[in-house]
Design an enzyme around this catalytic site. Structure first.
Site, PDB file in Angstrom:
ATOM      1  CG  HIS A 130       7.565  34.766  28.627  1.00  0.00           C
ATOM      2  ND1 HIS A 130       7.472  35.497  29.800  1.00  0.00           N
ATOM      3  CD2 HIS A 130       8.880  34.791  28.283  1.00  0.00           C
ATOM      4  CE1 HIS A 130       8.665  35.952  30.122  1.00  0.00           C
ATOM      5  NE2 HIS A 130       9.543  35.525  29.227  1.00  0.00           N
ATOM      6  CD  GLU A 131      10.666  33.222  25.304  1.00  0.00           C
ATOM      7  OE1 GLU A 131      11.316  34.194  24.855  1.00  0.00           O
ATOM      8  OE2 GLU A 131      10.828  32.779  26.445  1.00  0.00           O
ATOM      9  CG  HIS A 134      10.754  38.597  25.756  1.00  0.00           C
ATOM     10  ND1 HIS A 134      11.000  39.596  26.664  1.00  0.00           N
ATOM     11  CD2 HIS A 134      10.873  37.432  26.446  1.00  0.00           C
ATOM     12  CE1 HIS A 134      11.247  39.065  27.844  1.00  0.00           C
ATOM     13  NE2 HIS A 134      11.168  37.756  27.749  1.00  0.00           N
ATOM     14  CD  GLU A 205      12.486  37.412  31.387  1.00  0.00           C
ATOM     15  OE1 GLU A 205      11.539  36.601  31.349  1.00  0.00           O
ATOM     16  OE2 GLU A 205      13.253  37.603  30.429  1.00  0.00           O
TER      17      GLU A 205
END
Length: 335
Positions: A130-131, A134, A205
């Site tokens: 997930h990071e 980003h 998100e």
């Protein structure tokens, strides 16, 4: 699209910063505020990531100090087609994580010790993916500069509050609103900065959840991690984040207390909604696989995860996609 969104966000925050400066000090105050905001944008572009990591007392780890964690991030970065980011661990009991950096070549991912203790390997892989999403979307530049400018607006608002309460009639010489107006600025300016932050944070998100699931290849790994994080962040306060709420939107889960609902003032989407979308994504992948077309339809970034485990070892093809429910002994990845 990410570049346009970043530009619009910075323009909105800069305009708000200038407007607050004008209300506090008139036209001269607006000019000074805009010049200061422009300089701050340049400074934040080059230094905001390092500042944030120092604020959180993050410690960089490597193959010697955290071999499993670093190996996992390296494999996930390869799946995502990204350069290897720097990896940091933050001594904080609240389970959480964030990414920072002005571009993929200068990116960093950070996880708290609370997260590394709470989650199993698959779930940590989902969070790190997930990071990295980003980073892939270049959201990290948006997040770090937003946190810097929003913090500056809050500081300027505090100055307005002080001037309104103790400046007396002298404040009327510099702005058209007088002391009462200064107090209103102190209340409304931080709210305006928060709204600008939230304008993109929820969609960002959701996008990071989707792309992160593709990077690690298993949406349910991230879904399981989010369920645990949702409970963990409410059970354990993060005092550092409470003291500087302008950075709350950078975390995978909102670190602030009292932000568990998906309301107007929440910087994150409702966690149940995020989990539901990941479960729906997993069901779609399962359905494609049952029809014989899953391998072709699955995103390219997801396929390598079925061949190589996120912690550097080989992964059997028959390994279940759902995280293990039974506790197991494992080596802490930061040891």
């Amino acid at each position: 699209m990410n570049y346009v969104r970043t530009g619009l966000l910075l323009a909105g925050l800069t305009a708000l910063f200038g407007a607050v400066g004008m209300m506090i000090g008139g036209q001269q105050g607006m000019i000074i505020a805009l010049l200061f905001a422009g300089a701050m944008n340049v400074f934040a572009y080059w230094n905001s990531d390092a500042m944030l990591l120092r604020m959180r007392s993050a410690k960089q780890v490597d193959d010697r100090t955290a071999p499993e964690l670093v190996s996992m991030v390296r494999d996930l970065a390869r799946n995502a087609g990204l350069p290897m980011p720097k990896v940091y661990v933050i001594e904080n009991p609240q389970p959480n994580a964030f990414a920072t950096g002005r571009n993929p070549a200068n990116a960093a991912v950070a996880a708290t010790t609370g997260l590394l203790k709470l989650l199993d390997r698959n779930e940590i892989a989902g969070v790190m993916a997930h990071e990295l999403a980003h980073v892939k979307n270049r959201d990290t530049l948006t997040m770090t500069i937003t946190a810097t400018i929003a913090g500056a607006i809050s500081a300027l608002a505090n100055f307005a509050m002080f001037a309104g309460m103790f400046g007396g009639n002298r404040s009327e010489n510099n702005n058209p609103l007088g002391g009462i107006g200064m107090i209103l600025i102190a209340i409304l300016a931080p709210m305006g900065a928060m709204i600008v932050q939230m304008a993109i944070s929820r969609t960002r998100e959701y996008d990071a959840d989707r792309i992160g699931a593709e990077i690690c290849g298993h949406p349910l790994w991230l879904a399981s991690a989010l369920a645990k994080l949702d409970k963990g962040v409410h059970a354990i306060p993060n005092m550092e984040a409470e003291r500087n709420p302008a950075t709350a939107h950078m975390y995978i889960a909102n670190p602030l207390s009292g932000k568990g609902v998906d309301n107007l003032f929440s910087t994150h989407p409702n966690m149940a909604n995020r989990i539901a979308k990941l479960q729906e994504m997993a069901s779609g992948l399962t359905g494609q696989g049952s029809g014989g077309h899953g391998a072709a339809a699955r995103p390219a970034s997801a396929r390598p995860a079925s061949q190589k485990g996120p912690w550097g070892g080989s992964q059997p093809a028959s390994r279940p996609t759902q995280p293990a429910t039974k506790p197991r002994r494992r080596t802490r990845p930061w040891n």
